[in-house]
Design an enzyme around this catalytic site. Structure first.
Site, mmCIF file in Angstrom:
data_model
loop_
_atom_site.group_PDB
_atom_site.id
_atom_site.type_symbol
_atom_site.label_atom_id
_atom_site.label_comp_id
_atom_site.label_asym_id
_atom_site.label_seq_id
_atom_site.Cartn_x
_atom_site.Cartn_y
_atom_site.Cartn_z
ATOM 1 N N ARG A 158 -13.983 -60.496 -3.541
ATOM 2 C CA ARG A 158 -15.110 -59.554 -3.375
ATOM 3 C C ARG A 158 -16.406 -60.270 -3.030
ATOM 4 O O ARG A 158 -17.137 -59.858 -2.135
ATOM 5 C CB ARG A 158 -15.355 -58.785 -4.670
ATOM 6 C CG ARG A 158 -14.288 -57.807 -5.050
ATOM 7 C CD ARG A 158 -14.749 -57.055 -6.294
ATOM 8 N NE ARG A 158 -13.633 -56.459 -6.964
ATOM 9 C CZ ARG A 158 -12.856 -57.089 -7.841
ATOM 10 N NH1 ARG A 158 -13.097 -58.341 -8.179
ATOM 11 N NH2 ARG A 158 -11.841 -56.464 -8.388
ATOM 12 N N ILE A 159 -16.706 -61.345 -3.785
ATOM 13 C CA ILE A 159 -18.005 -62.004 -3.582
ATOM 14 C C ILE A 159 -18.003 -62.747 -2.241
ATOM 15 O O ILE A 159 -18.975 -62.678 -1.482
ATOM 16 C CB ILE A 159 -18.349 -62.931 -4.769
ATOM 17 C CG1 ILE A 159 -18.420 -62.100 -6.063
ATOM 18 C CG2 ILE A 159 -19.668 -63.673 -4.524
ATOM 19 C CD1 ILE A 159 -18.570 -62.912 -7.347
ATOM 20 N N THR A 238 -21.633 -70.999 -6.300
ATOM 21 C CA THR A 238 -22.016 -69.987 -7.305
ATOM 22 C C THR A 238 -20.762 -69.533 -8.070
ATOM 23 O O THR A 238 -20.778 -68.476 -8.699
ATOM 24 C CB THR A 238 -22.664 -68.745 -6.649
ATOM 25 O OG1 THR A 238 -21.776 -68.260 -5.635
ATOM 26 C CG2 THR A 238 -24.013 -69.040 -6.054
ATOM 27 N N SER A 239 -19.667 -70.334 -7.987
ATOM 28 C CA SER A 239 -18.423 -69.889 -8.636
ATOM 29 C C SER A 239 -18.328 -70.462 -10.050
ATOM 30 O O SER A 239 -18.853 -69.860 -10.993
ATOM 31 C CB SER A 239 -17.216 -70.267 -7.777
ATOM 32 O OG SER A 239 -17.078 -71.670 -7.647
ATOM 33 N N ARG A 240 -17.719 -71.618 -10.185
ATOM 34 C CA ARG A 240 -17.686 -72.314 -11.472
ATOM 35 C C ARG A 240 -17.924 -73.795 -11.196
ATOM 36 O O ARG A 240 -17.387 -74.347 -10.224
ATOM 37 C CB ARG A 240 -16.331 -72.135 -12.157
ATOM 38 C CG ARG A 240 -16.142 -70.771 -12.806
ATOM 39 C CD ARG A 240 -17.062 -70.579 -14.017
ATOM 40 N NE ARG A 240 -16.842 -69.318 -14.688
ATOM 41 C CZ ARG A 240 -17.593 -68.225 -14.505
ATOM 42 N NH1 ARG A 240 -18.591 -68.233 -13.644
ATOM 43 N NH2 ARG A 240 -17.335 -67.114 -15.176
ATOM 44 N N GLU A 269 -21.839 -77.292 -18.244
ATOM 45 C CA GLU A 269 -23.052 -76.513 -18.563
ATOM 46 C C GLU A 269 -23.338 -76.549 -20.057
ATOM 47 O O GLU A 269 -22.394 -76.478 -20.849
ATOM 48 C CB GLU A 269 -22.867 -75.059 -18.108
ATOM 49 C CG GLU A 269 -22.811 -74.955 -16.607
ATOM 50 C CD GLU A 269 -22.663 -73.520 -16.103
ATOM 51 O OE1 GLU A 269 -22.878 -72.569 -16.879
ATOM 52 O OE2 GLU A 269 -22.338 -73.367 -14.926
ATOM 53 N N HIS A 287 -27.381 -71.045 -13.528
ATOM 54 C CA HIS A 287 -26.325 -70.013 -13.614
ATOM 55 C C HIS A 287 -26.911 -68.590 -13.646
ATOM 56 O O HIS A 287 -26.823 -67.883 -14.649
ATOM 57 C CB HIS A 287 -25.420 -70.248 -14.835
ATOM 58 C CG HIS A 287 -24.054 -69.664 -14.665
ATOM 59 N ND1 HIS A 287 -22.907 -70.236 -15.151
ATOM 60 C CD2 HIS A 287 -23.644 -68.511 -14.046
ATOM 61 C CE1 HIS A 287 -21.861 -69.486 -14.857
ATOM 62 N NE2 HIS A 287 -22.281 -68.425 -14.173
ATOM 63 N N GLY A 289 -26.282 -66.203 -11.070
ATOM 64 C CA GLY A 289 -25.627 -65.339 -10.076
ATOM 65 C C GLY A 289 -25.764 -63.848 -10.342
ATOM 66 O O GLY A 289 -26.159 -63.079 -9.471
HETATM 67 C C1 DGY Z 1 -19.452 -64.261 -14.229
HETATM 68 O O1 DGY Z 1 -19.550 -63.036 -14.316
HETATM 69 O O2 DGY Z 1 -18.362 -64.826 -14.149
HETATM 70 C C2 DGY Z 1 -20.721 -65.042 -14.208
HETATM 71 O O3 DGY Z 1 -20.536 -66.385 -14.034
HETATM 72 C C3 DGY Z 1 -21.553 -64.762 -15.434
HETATM 73 O O4 DGY Z 1 -22.347 -63.706 -15.083
#
Ligand code: DGY
Length: 324
Positions: A158-159, A238-240, A269, A287, A289
């Site tokens: 989706r993202i 912006t994932s992990r 983190e 973090h 996002g």
């Molecule tokens: C998620 O939803 O996985 C984000 O990293 C935290 O908002």
């Protein structure tokens, strides 16, 4: 019934639970920062349901601390690598997440990082705020153009697709790497072409990561990968955090193997690799996002609704299953 909310969350989530179960049943932990492990384990004792966030590691130890009556762990996040699904399945505990509702906010932030890293906005602002700016200069803070460049997307869920939609406004051809292929119509609409990882690395000008953290994606980007990228390329995550080996990214920036990086997530983190903190070509966010007022309220409500469904005996709408 004891419903534990592990951190201070938007009121919308608390209200949903209080409305369904009453104030007494809902144990809110109002701290802005995560509980220590010992405090968390103690707080979980006797819980029927837990509404937690990515900062709580929900493993066998945490589940056992809660006890046999624990029915559901509702993560207020789309990612759920903080929860051990096998441990939950072994104890018949339902696990849920909050998919969909943070897609647009996270895609927006990925674009903030793309533009910020490409145009050196952090570095330039730091110079200005330090009083070091001496006026316009023809060679000052020259960045990388974004318009018309090739966007590489690692993880086209989706993202990833929401990031690709935004790229249409920048006339960017999109390459993507994923285990699933999009249907032909979506590929056409997004100007997107499925490629293997090596092609993605070789051909992308801007590479943005949108995969979940799994054993396969942990350290998917190391010096080996950075060496395959174009010298002028950017990487955005912006994932992990652990998808990138931070030490190697720092080396790649130091040796000018790539132009810049934009990070919202980190390997350990809240710690950030010390060298990255000093590197001007890295745009670093904490973090953020999904951090919009509307999105976080919706996530909190959604996590709470999963608990309401599970405790009233129905299937929670956002159940996460152990991969078969
Ligand atoms: C998620 O939803 O996985 C984000 O990293 C935290 O908002």
């Amino acid at each position: 019934m004891k419903i534990v909310i592990t951190r201070r969350i938007p009121e919308a989530g608390v209200e949903t639970l209080v409305h369904a179960f009453g104030t007494e049943q809902v144990r809110r932990h109002e701290e802005e920062r995560p509980m220590t492990r010992a405090v968390l384990l103690d707080a979980l004792r006797g819980a029927t349901a837990v509404l937690c966030t990515i900062t709580e590691k929900m493993d066998a130890e945490a589940m056992d601390a809660a006890g046999d009556q624990l029915k559901i762990i509702a993560n207020m996040a789309v990612g759920y690598d903080n929860i051990n699904l096998a441990d939950a399945a072994a104890r018949n505990i339902l696990v849920t997440n909050t998919p969909g509702v943070l897609t647009e906010a996270t895609a927006d932030l990925a674009w903030a990082l793309i533009l910020g890293a490409a145009r050196r906005t952090g570095e330039a602002e730091r110079c200005l705020r330090a009083g070091l700016w001496e006026g316009w200069g023809p060679l000052q803070f020259l960045g990388a153009s974004v318009h018309g460049k090739t966007l590489g997307i690692f993880g086209m869920g989706r993202i990833g697709r929401a990031v690709a939609r935004r790229a249409l406004g920048f006339d960017m051809p999109v390459l993507y790497c994923d285990t699933n292929r999009l249907d032909a119509e979506t590929e056409r609409q997004l100007h997107a072409r499925l490629v293997d990882k090596d092609t993605l690395l070789r051909e992308s000008d801007i590479l943005t990561l949108h995969c979940p953290l799994t054993p396969e994606t942990r350290h998917a980007f190391t010096l080996r990968e950075f060496k395959q990228m174009k010298r002028g390329a950017l990487i955005v995550n912006t994932s992990r955090g652990p998808v990138i080996k931070e030490e190697d990214l720092s080396a790649a920036l130091r040796e000018d193997l790539i132009f810049a990086a934009g990070l919202d997530v980190y390997e350990h983190e809240p710690a950030v690799h010390a060298a990255l903190l000093k590197q001007e070509q890295a745009v670093l966010l904490p973090h953020l996002g999904s951090a919009t007022v509307e999105t976080r309220a919706t996530m909190a409500r959604m996590a709470a609704e999963n608990i309401v469904a599970a405790l009233s005996g129905s299937e929670p709408p956002n159940r996460v299953l152990l991969p078969s």
